[in-house]
Write an enzyme that holds these catalytic residues in place. Sequence first.
Site, PDB file in Angstrom:
ATOM      1  N   HIS A 165       0.853  -1.193   0.000  1.00 24.64           N
ATOM      2  CA  HIS A 165       0.000   0.000   0.000  1.00 24.64           C
ATOM      3  C   HIS A 165       0.885   1.237   0.000  1.00 24.64           C
ATOM      4  O   HIS A 165       2.117   1.137   0.100  1.00 24.64           O
ATOM      5  CB  HIS A 165      -0.990  -0.013   1.172  1.00 24.64           C
ATOM      6  CG  HIS A 165      -0.392   0.078   2.538  1.00 24.64           C
ATOM      7  ND1 HIS A 165       0.434  -0.898   3.074  1.00 24.64           N
ATOM      8  CD2 HIS A 165      -0.498   1.029   3.521  1.00 24.64           C
ATOM      9  CE1 HIS A 165       0.783  -0.557   4.299  1.00 24.64           C
ATOM     10  NE2 HIS A 165       0.250   0.620   4.593  1.00 24.64           N
ATOM     11  N   HIS A 177       1.358   3.972   1.963  1.00 27.24           N
ATOM     12  CA  HIS A 177       1.855   4.751   3.096  1.00 27.24           C
ATOM     13  C   HIS A 177       3.381   4.847   3.077  1.00 27.24           C
ATOM     14  O   HIS A 177       4.080   3.883   2.751  1.00 27.24           O
ATOM     15  CB  HIS A 177       1.370   4.155   4.413  1.00 27.24           C
ATOM     16  CG  HIS A 177      -0.064   4.473   4.705  1.00 27.24           C
ATOM     17  ND1 HIS A 177      -0.807   3.791   5.645  1.00 27.24           N
ATOM     18  CD2 HIS A 177      -0.902   5.410   4.169  1.00 27.24           C
ATOM     19  CE1 HIS A 177      -2.042   4.295   5.687  1.00 27.24           C
ATOM     20  NE2 HIS A 177      -2.117   5.269   4.803  1.00 27.24           N
ATOM     21  N   ASP A 234       5.724   4.743   5.170  1.00 29.63           N
ATOM     22  CA  ASP A 234       6.582   3.821   5.907  1.00 29.63           C
ATOM     23  C   ASP A 234       6.605   2.417   5.314  1.00 29.63           C
ATOM     24  O   ASP A 234       7.152   1.485   5.913  1.00 29.63           O
ATOM     25  CB  ASP A 234       6.185   3.775   7.393  1.00 29.63           C
ATOM     26  CG  ASP A 234       4.756   3.334   7.632  1.00 29.63           C
ATOM     27  OD1 ASP A 234       3.906   3.543   6.756  1.00 29.63           O
ATOM     28  OD2 ASP A 234       4.479   2.775   8.714  1.00 29.63           O
ATOM     29  N   HIS A 235       6.040   2.284   4.118  1.00 24.76           N
ATOM     30  CA  HIS A 235       6.129   1.027   3.370  1.00 24.76           C
ATOM     31  C   HIS A 235       6.772   1.217   1.996  1.00 24.76           C
ATOM     32  O   HIS A 235       7.034   0.226   1.316  1.00 24.76           O
ATOM     33  CB  HIS A 235       4.742   0.396   3.229  1.00 24.76           C
ATOM     34  CG  HIS A 235       4.185  -0.064   4.545  1.00 24.76           C
ATOM     35  ND1 HIS A 235       4.207  -1.377   4.957  1.00 24.76           N
ATOM     36  CD2 HIS A 235       3.635   0.639   5.571  1.00 24.76           C
ATOM     37  CE1 HIS A 235       3.681  -1.468   6.169  1.00 24.76           C
ATOM     38  NE2 HIS A 235       3.326  -0.251   6.559  1.00 24.76           N
ATOM     39  N   HIS A 246      -7.556  -0.646   5.840  1.00 25.66           N
ATOM     40  CA  HIS A 246      -6.544   0.310   6.321  1.00 25.66           C
ATOM     41  C   HIS A 246      -6.380   1.423   5.292  1.00 25.66           C
ATOM     42  O   HIS A 246      -6.386   2.609   5.630  1.00 25.66           O
ATOM     43  CB  HIS A 246      -5.236  -0.439   6.547  1.00 25.66           C
ATOM     44  CG  HIS A 246      -4.097   0.400   7.002  1.00 25.66           C
ATOM     45  ND1 HIS A 246      -4.079   1.053   8.217  1.00 25.66           N
ATOM     46  CD2 HIS A 246      -2.911   0.689   6.400  1.00 25.66           C
ATOM     47  CE1 HIS A 246      -2.936   1.702   8.339  1.00 25.66           C
ATOM     48  NE2 HIS A 246      -2.205   1.507   7.258  1.00 25.66           N
ATOM     49  N   ASP A 271      -0.465  -3.986   6.755  1.00 28.56           N
ATOM     50  CA  ASP A 271      -1.292  -3.349   7.775  1.00 28.56           C
ATOM     51  C   ASP A 271      -2.770  -3.736   7.654  1.00 28.56           C
ATOM     52  O   ASP A 271      -3.648  -2.976   8.062  1.00 28.56           O
ATOM     53  CB  ASP A 271      -1.134  -1.832   7.697  1.00 28.56           C
ATOM     54  CG  ASP A 271       0.288  -1.392   8.014  1.00 28.56           C
ATOM     55  OD1 ASP A 271       1.143  -2.250   8.312  1.00 28.56           O
ATOM     56  OD2 ASP A 271       0.562  -0.185   7.945  1.00 28.56           O
ATOM     57  N   HIS A 273       4.281  -4.490  11.250  1.00 26.91           N
ATOM     58  CA  HIS A 273       4.729  -3.689  12.391  1.00 26.91           C
ATOM     59  C   HIS A 273       4.880  -4.540  13.646  1.00 26.91           C
ATOM     60  O   HIS A 273       4.186  -5.541  13.820  1.00 26.91           O
ATOM     61  CB  HIS A 273       3.716  -2.574  12.692  1.00 26.91           C
ATOM     62  CG  HIS A 273       3.669  -1.492  11.671  1.00 26.91           C
ATOM     63  ND1 HIS A 273       4.518  -0.402  11.698  1.00 26.91           N
ATOM     64  CD2 HIS A 273       2.875  -1.329  10.578  1.00 26.91           C
ATOM     65  CE1 HIS A 273       4.243   0.389  10.662  1.00 26.91           C
ATOM     66  NE2 HIS A 273       3.253  -0.152   9.979  1.00 26.91           N
TER      67      HIS A 273
END
Length: 261
Positions: free
Chosen positions: A62, A64, A66-67, A120, A139, A177
């Site tokens: 996805h 975001h 932090d990915h 998410h 996530d 995570h």
Amino acid sequence: MKGQKAMPLEIVTIPCLSDNYAFLAHDATSGQTALIDAPEAAPILQALDDKGWTLSHVLLTHHHWDHVDGLSGILEKHPAQVVGAAADAHRLPSLDLQVVEGDSFEIGGEQVQVLDVSGHTVGHVAYYMPQSAAVFTADSLMALGCGRLFEGTPDQMRASLSKLAALPDDTLVCSGHEYTQSNAKFAITVDPDNPDLKARIADIERARAAGEATVPSILALEKATNPFLRAADPAIQAHLGMTGARPEAVFAEIRGRKDRF
């Protein structure tokens, strides 16, 4: 024969940032190696160097930051095919292969199946590798939890989690995570009499005290202990004062309580 594999992929878990995980999936026969998500370049490049592996694919779950933020630094050293959701192509890094639910492709002869796990985010995908008995969920389904609903609805997320829960019980759940300990503190508030959950919490506390990761996890354990997979459970419904309620409504209540926890 072409397309057949004798061995499952070797999976390596890579801690990134403060609490993210990326994963490498390597086929020893072909030498192909896939990276699932790219939170941060340095630890991923180090893991590839340590193993002596060359990256062939990057699978993004996805959009975001932090990915995906480590991707450009990784591709500088390891040019690779970048795969991601067609629905998210407008907000992901440039994709070489755009996929939708039901698509499949191969890494080292291993079939990779694409699942839409929106909730998410809308456009979040998971990658299921049946022969290796692993699913990369980022996530969506998480260890003892699920991702916060930034874009999707409770019904969307419950449908996504139900799809994942239908996979074989021995499936390795590779989520994004290290949230398990905090998820456990919430889970016991909605499922306080679950002996499997109590035993898992003790295991989590021991692992974290020793500096060990709690990800990946096993799907059977998630089904026994993760409240977000247990909205139809009579004990949870009774504890919430929702006996006989639609599981979708119970799930929404659990997710709302977690948001406020």
